[in-house]
Design an enzyme around this catalytic site. Structure first.
Site, PDB file in Angstrom:
ATOM      1  CB  CYS A 136      -0.934  -0.022   1.212  1.00 21.14           C
ATOM      2  SG  CYS A 136      -1.915   1.481   1.360  1.00 21.14           S
ATOM      3  CB  CYS A 139      -0.586   2.494   4.030  1.00 17.72           C
ATOM      4  SG  CYS A 139      -2.059   1.827   3.283  1.00 17.72           S
ATOM      5  CG  ASP A 140       3.191   1.161   4.443  1.00 18.24           C
ATOM      6  OD1 ASP A 140       2.751   1.638   5.502  1.00 18.24           O
ATOM      7  OD2 ASP A 140       2.964   0.003   4.068  1.00 18.24           O
TER       8      ASP A 140
END
Ligand code: NAP
Length: 320
Positions: A136, A139-140
């Site tokens: 992701c 997300c990261d």
């Protein structure tokens, strides 16, 4: 133990689940939607959405899901923060068990559990998951500002992730096992025009290499899919974007699945092999898999449930 009964229970809180909620609530069916561990579904881990009709300006995935959720609640869908951990489709009413301990029973079910990111299943990929290996970018990605990363895959997700990461990372290498991408042409154009992105055709991630203490990725080995030759290159982060698998574990052995584990639905309908159970969205769609098609299938599922319940009511009226 707490128990709840509903005429219709919707499992899943993505575009399919929320749209099913909107239509079922407006049909006065008092739907209960159990949202699971990722309310908003896959759209919450995406950023710009440019192809959901109705918005001339770019919108954000999480915002769109907040709107759908608010609309579903506004028209009367009861949304419960619980995750279904067991399902019994053999009994009537259907029985579900929530992680909270609540037992739910339902006359009809709409399964809208969606799909989750697939992994290559390399032992080294699993070892470094959360320590340099991710599925992701939104997300990261933040952790890779000014660093070098690779994205594995050739579909829309891989290209979108590469474009997103190019805003943060020093360099992004898209690694694809063939020599053409399957993503939309407009995304491909943006990818090829981005000076921070390089594409490595005909390569497959063979191994993730890294430090033990602290655990962290330092390099990768790539295999040339044409020549079989291995190349090792230093890297800070690895993003896997090779598609998604339908979330059907709860229903295995109880409902007919098709190739790839997707729930089989009758042609032109959301009806499954179990009478009274309907499926909508990515969990049943191995072809289109778009937010807008998931929403459409959610609408169809609610209309199918309404007809099904009307049929059941006619049967019980005739029996009285
Ligand atoms: P996808 O379209 O199924 O693409 C998966 C990619 O991963 C393919 O390029 C595939 O290679 C590659 N791949 C699969 N298994 C692999 C393996 N074991 N090793 C190496 N590569 C592997 O999946 P997706 O990109 O996640 O998209 C899923 C669906 O969501 C699609 O329908 C897509 O259109 C949709 N989506 C839409 C948007 C948007 O509209 N903006 C954004 C994201 C996703 P091959 O090409 O060789 O098969």
């Amino acid at each position: 133990m707490a128990s709840r009964h509903a005429k219709v229970i919707i499992i899943g809180a993505g575009p399919a689940g929320y749209t099913a909620g909107i239509y079922a609530a407006r049909a006065m069916l008092k739907p209960v939607l159990i949202e699971g561990i990722q309310p908003g579904g896959q759209m919450t881990i995406t950023t710009d959405v440019e192809n959901y009709p109705g918005f001339a300006d770019v919108i954000q995935g999480p915002w769109l899901m907040d709107q759908m959720r608010a609309q579903a609640e506004h028209v009367g869908t009861e949304i419960i923060a619980d995750t279904i951990i067991e399902a019994d489709l053999k009994r009537r009413p259907f029985r579900l068990k929530g992680d909270s301990g609540t037992e739910y029973t339902a006359d009809t079910l709409i399964i809208a559990t969606g799909a989750k990111a697939r992994w290559l299943n390399l032992p080294s990929e699993q070892k470094f998951q959360g320590y340099g290996v991710s599925a992701c970018a939104t997300c990261d990605g933040f952790f890779y500002r000014g660093k070098n990363v690779i994205v594995v895959g050739g579909g829309n997700t891989a290209v979108e992730e590469a474009l997103y990461l190019a805003n943060l990372a020093a360099k992004v290498t898209l690694v694809h096992r063939r020599e053409s991408l399957r993503s939309e042409k407009i995304l491909q154009e943006r990818l090829f025009a981005n000076p921070k992105i390089e594409v490595m055709w005909n390569h497959q991630l063979a191994e993730v290499l890294g430090d033990e203490d602290p655990l962290g990725v330092t390099a990768i080995t790539l295999k040339n899919t044409k020549t079989g030759e291995d190349t090792t290159m230093p890297i800070d982060g690895v993003f896997i974007a090779i598609g998604h698998s339908p979330q059907t574990e709860l229903f295995k052995g109880q409902i007919e699945l098709k190739q790839g584990g997707y729930i089989l639905t009758k042609p032109g309908s959301t009806a499954t092999s179990v009478d009274g159970v309907f499926a909508a969205g990515d969990v049943a769609d191995d072809v289109y898999r778009q937010a807008v098609t998931a929403a459409g299938l959610g609408c169809m599922a609610a209309l199918d449930v309404e007809r099904h319940l009307a049929g059941l009511d006619q049967v019980s009226e005739a029996a009285e």
